[in-house]
Design an enzyme around this catalytic site. Structure first.
Site, PDB file in Angstrom:
ATOM      1  N   SER A 148      -4.957  -0.540  -2.471  1.00 25.81           N
ATOM      2  CA  SER A 148      -5.109  -1.431  -3.618  1.00 25.81           C
ATOM      3  C   SER A 148      -6.225  -2.424  -3.342  1.00 25.81           C
ATOM      4  O   SER A 148      -6.514  -2.754  -2.184  1.00 25.81           O
ATOM      5  CB  SER A 148      -3.811  -2.194  -3.876  1.00 25.81           C
ATOM      6  OG  SER A 148      -4.001  -3.246  -4.804  1.00 25.81           O
TER       7      SER A 148
ATOM      8  N   TYR B 254       2.024  -8.281  -0.473  1.00 25.65           N
ATOM      9  CA  TYR B 254       1.699  -6.948  -0.973  1.00 25.65           C
ATOM     10  C   TYR B 254       0.359  -6.474  -0.414  1.00 25.65           C
ATOM     11  O   TYR B 254       0.240  -5.362   0.116  1.00 25.65           O
ATOM     12  CB  TYR B 254       1.660  -6.948  -2.499  1.00 25.65           C
ATOM     13  CG  TYR B 254       1.155  -5.647  -3.095  1.00 25.65           C
ATOM     14  CD1 TYR B 254       1.887  -4.468  -2.955  1.00 25.65           C
ATOM     15  CD2 TYR B 254      -0.062  -5.601  -3.776  1.00 25.65           C
ATOM     16  CE1 TYR B 254       1.414  -3.273  -3.479  1.00 25.65           C
ATOM     17  CE2 TYR B 254      -0.531  -4.403  -4.312  1.00 25.65           C
ATOM     18  CZ  TYR B 254       0.211  -3.251  -4.159  1.00 25.65           C
ATOM     19  OH  TYR B 254      -0.261  -2.072  -4.677  1.00 25.65           O
TER      20      TYR B 254
END
Length: 247
Positions: free
Chosen positions: A141, A151
């Protein structure tokens, strides 16, 4: 007979788009995830479009070693594997309550959802991966470059795991790469956070003024998984409309 492809998180979004890309080429695809009904529906849709029994599914929590081992054994019982795409995960703990306990829980949950699901499935399938010619593609990501920490840190960990695999498996003719998307529409990733204002903000950060699509990310996965990409390994391919420059 096409190749045999394993896609985790293959029931929706980018994973489903990747599964469809492979199925459309006549590859046999196994999709994995936690939600059996979602997987069943996805497999039925793809089989109706591209051929009966081309896509099969197995439900498992891939952060659990026992469930991952059983899933890998079930996959291997039907033959070897040519491509592993680890797409399962997400920002499953986007916030915390500010306590140390809450922060620890947030980091642990995101680590389990994004790192363990990729590492355990990959390691479980390594003995069954085609040599030479096997391909491993992890889904990272843009968050790996700019956060959020709990994250983004897990996605950054996938980068170092990708580099480790590339070095470890290169002599055997197996490649390992990662794809790092920015904002992609038509996924379940943002859930209730995906308000019109949030989406506009995400698109506004790009240089192209448009969101990514699952099909675009699937095309990148397909390339890295292809025989033509034999000279590409240990790389992170950033696809984010220029919202963040790659490095």
């Amino acid at each position: 007979m096409g190749r045999r492809i394993v896609v985790s998180g293959g029931g929706t979004g980018i994973g489903l788009a990747a599964a469809e890309t492979f199925a459309a080429e006549g590859d046999r695809v196994v999709i994995l995830g936690r939600r059996a009904e979602v997987l069943r529906t996805a497999a039925d849709k793809l089989n109706a479009a591209y051929g009966p029994d081309l896509v099969t599914w197995t439900s498992a929590d891939l952060s659990d070693p026992g469930q991952t081992r059983r899933a890998a054994e079930s996959i291997a019982a039907d033959g070897g594997v040519d491509v592993v795409v680890t797409n399962a995960g997400g920002n499953v703990a986007a916030s915390n309550d500010g306590t140390l306990e809450g922060i620890a829980d947030q980091y642990q949950r995101n680590f389990a959802a994004n790192v363990l699901t990729a590492v355990l499935l990959t390691e479980a399938l390594l003995p069954h991966l085609t040599r030479p010619g096997g391909r491993i593609v992890h889904l990272s990501s843009v968050a790996a470059l700019r956060g959020p920490g709990s994250y983004g840190g897990t996605k950054a960990a996938l980068h170092t795991y990708t580099f480790e695999l590339a070095k470890r498996l290169g002599p055997e003719g197996v490649t390992a790469n990662a794809v790092a998307p920015g904002y992609v529409e038509d996924t379940e990733f943002f859930g209730d956070r995906g308000t019109p204002e949030f989406i506009a903000q995400q698109i506004g950060q790009t240089l192209t003024g448009q969101p990514g699509t699952p099909v675009e990310i699937a095309a990148a996965i397909r390339y890295l998984a292809s025989p033509e990409a034999a000279y590409v390994t240990g790389q992170v391919l950033h696809i984010n409309g220029g919202a963040q420059f790659g490095r």
